[in-house]
Write a protein that holds these residues in place. Structure first.
Motif, PDB file in Angstrom:
ATOM      1  N   LYS A  27     -11.403  -1.975  -6.171  1.00 43.96           N
ATOM      2  CA  LYS A  27     -11.164  -3.359  -5.773  1.00 43.96           C
ATOM      3  C   LYS A  27     -12.038  -4.308  -6.582  1.00 43.96           C
ATOM      4  O   LYS A  27     -11.588  -5.386  -6.991  1.00 43.96           O
ATOM      5  CB  LYS A  27     -11.421  -3.536  -4.279  1.00 43.96           C
ATOM      6  CG  LYS A  27     -11.051  -4.931  -3.779  1.00 43.96           C
ATOM      7  CD  LYS A  27     -11.075  -5.015  -2.273  1.00 43.96           C
ATOM      8  CE  LYS A  27     -10.619  -6.383  -1.795  1.00 43.96           C
ATOM      9  NZ  LYS A  27     -10.579  -6.491  -0.323  1.00 43.96           N
ATOM     10  N   THR A 195      -4.149  -8.595  -0.396  1.00 45.91           N
ATOM     11  CA  THR A 195      -3.576  -7.299  -0.732  1.00 45.91           C
ATOM     12  C   THR A 195      -2.458  -7.079   0.265  1.00 45.91           C
ATOM     13  O   THR A 195      -2.710  -7.024   1.471  1.00 45.91           O
ATOM     14  CB  THR A 195      -4.616  -6.174  -0.629  1.00 45.91           C
ATOM     15  OG1 THR A 195      -5.687  -6.427  -1.536  1.00 45.91           O
ATOM     16  CG2 THR A 195      -3.979  -4.828  -0.947  1.00 45.91           C
ATOM     17  N   GLN A 215      -2.699   1.382   3.269  1.00 50.32           N
ATOM     18  CA  GLN A 215      -4.031   0.905   2.899  1.00 50.32           C
ATOM     19  C   GLN A 215      -4.999   2.055   2.659  1.00 50.32           C
ATOM     20  O   GLN A 215      -5.909   1.950   1.833  1.00 50.32           O
ATOM     21  CB  GLN A 215      -4.569  -0.016   3.999  1.00 50.32           C
ATOM     22  CG  GLN A 215      -3.766  -1.286   4.148  1.00 50.32           C
ATOM     23  CD  GLN A 215      -4.329  -2.200   5.211  1.00 50.32           C
ATOM     24  OE1 GLN A 215      -5.406  -2.763   5.062  1.00 50.32           O
ATOM     25  NE2 GLN A 215      -3.601  -2.349   6.297  1.00 50.32           N
ATOM     26  N   PHE A 220      -5.949   0.132  -6.243  1.00 55.65           N
ATOM     27  CA  PHE A 220      -5.635  -1.101  -6.957  1.00 55.65           C
ATOM     28  C   PHE A 220      -5.170  -0.849  -8.387  1.00 55.65           C
ATOM     29  O   PHE A 220      -4.392  -1.624  -8.921  1.00 55.65           O
ATOM     30  CB  PHE A 220      -6.849  -2.040  -6.943  1.00 55.65           C
ATOM     31  CG  PHE A 220      -7.079  -2.683  -5.609  1.00 55.65           C
ATOM     32  CD1 PHE A 220      -6.465  -3.876  -5.289  1.00 55.65           C
ATOM     33  CD2 PHE A 220      -7.894  -2.084  -4.658  1.00 55.65           C
ATOM     34  CE1 PHE A 220      -6.658  -4.478  -4.050  1.00 55.65           C
ATOM     35  CE2 PHE A 220      -8.094  -2.665  -3.419  1.00 55.65           C
ATOM     36  CZ  PHE A 220      -7.478  -3.863  -3.111  1.00 55.65           C
ATOM     37  N   THR A 231       4.220  -7.830  -6.035  1.00 58.15           N
ATOM     38  CA  THR A 231       3.021  -8.567  -6.433  1.00 58.15           C
ATOM     39  C   THR A 231       3.376  -9.686  -7.407  1.00 58.15           C
ATOM     40  O   THR A 231       2.941 -10.840  -7.239  1.00 58.15           O
ATOM     41  CB  THR A 231       1.999  -7.616  -7.081  1.00 58.15           C
ATOM     42  OG1 THR A 231       1.585  -6.639  -6.124  1.00 58.15           O
ATOM     43  CG2 THR A 231       0.771  -8.371  -7.575  1.00 58.15           C
ATOM     44  N   THR A 253      -0.236  -4.710  -4.211  1.00 56.69           N
ATOM     45  CA  THR A 253       0.607  -4.363  -3.074  1.00 56.69           C
ATOM     46  C   THR A 253       0.490  -2.868  -2.814  1.00 56.69           C
ATOM     47  O   THR A 253       0.593  -2.066  -3.742  1.00 56.69           O
ATOM     48  CB  THR A 253       2.082  -4.723  -3.352  1.00 56.69           C
ATOM     49  OG1 THR A 253       2.196  -6.143  -3.532  1.00 56.69           O
ATOM     50  CG2 THR A 253       2.977  -4.285  -2.209  1.00 56.69           C
TER      51      THR A 253
END
Length: 287
Positions: A27, A195, A215, A220, A231, A253
């Motif tokens: 991230k 996100t 998640q 990423f 996205t 996403t």
């Protein structure tokens, strides 16, 4: 509680603190990449500030956001591993200790069913008064027990949407509707970039559980073609960080598609996870 379960509680406690105070490296890398690509000066400043905030929170082991979140747990169990009631008690004890250590914002409402709905029961002053959501259990290939802790903020929950989409025998129809839901949610949320966490299932429960697992599994730096399309299209809406415009409304996403039934609809859950989410950390148990 035995020594083994005391150790589990301590591991869970520290993992919850990590989840609430730390960006994973992928991230951080995604934010660095977004900062370099963002052309809007105000938007770029917001991205830099979010990353600086995350670095300060990690160093101090302090919350990433004032809305410290509701613990959501995913427990993975290997083939030859067993989960006992005592282990689940240790996990709950660790969550409570972690909420006190983070510290979590006191958000638990006291009282009976009606009082919890209308908030007339008063606020529990104990951070550990925030009950975790029900645990989601799933198999894993490795022969371990692994716990993922996610801290869910209120804003994304308010702007999330779960409902049916008539697919019309065309995946693009479903993607188009998801993009419209996402653009509306991101624009209303405020604390972007987001996100996007998306689940597609056969029921509301399954779609939401897929959103949660998306998640856990999402990275990423790894995006499917559908994730990339969502996205890109939401970013083209020019919402931008904090709604200040720019090309970074969405960092990535994460989408998970479960089994589907012979039906004219797909049940979809779209959560515009805020700039600090997914707040997630994981730990493995030795039992």
């Amino acid at each position: 509680m035995s020594k083994n379960y005391e150790q589990i509680a301590a591991l869970v406690r520290d993992t919850l603190v990590d989840a609430g105070s730390t960006f994973r490296q992928d991230k951080k890398d995604a934010y660095e990449k977004a900062i370099k690509k963002e052309k809007n000066e105000k938007a770029r400043w917001v991205l830099k500030t979010i990353l600086e905030n995350a670095e300060a929170a990690e160093e101090a082991h302090s919350p990433l956001c004032d809305d410290t979140g509701i613990p959501h747990l995913v427990l993975e169990v290997g083939q030859d591993c067993a989960v006992t009631g005592k282990m689940l008690d240790a996990v709950r004890a660790g969550v409570a200790e972690g909420l006190r250590k983070l510290p979590g914002r006191p958000m638990g409402i006291m009282g009976g069913e009606s009082q919890r709905i209308d908030q007339s029961g008063g606020l529990n002053p104990d951070s550990a008064g925030v009950e975790p959501a029900p645990i989601l259990l799933r198999r894993c290939e490795e022969n371990v027990i692994r716990l993922h802790i996610l801290m869910f903020g209120g804003g994304p929950a308010i702007r999330a949407k779960t409902g049916r989409i008539f697919h019309k025998h065309d995946t693009q129809t479903v993607l188009d509707e998801i993009v419209e839901w996402a653009k509306d949610g991101v624009a209303r949320l405020g604390c972007s970039p987001c996100t996007l966490a998306i689940g597609v299932g056969r029921s509301h429960f399954e779609a939401t559980s897929m959103m949660l697992q998306a998640q856990v599994d999402g990275r990423f730096g790894v995006q499917s073609e559908m994730e990339k399309e969502i996205t890109r299209r939401v970013n083209e809406a020019d919402i931008g960080p904090l709604g200040l415009h720019g090309n970074t409304s969405v960092i990535a996403t994460f989408m998970k598609i479960g089994p589907q039934r012979a039906s004219g609809v797909r049940i979809v859950c779209v959560r515009p996870a805020c700039c600090f989410e997914p707040r997630i950390a994981s730990v493995e148990f030795t039992v």
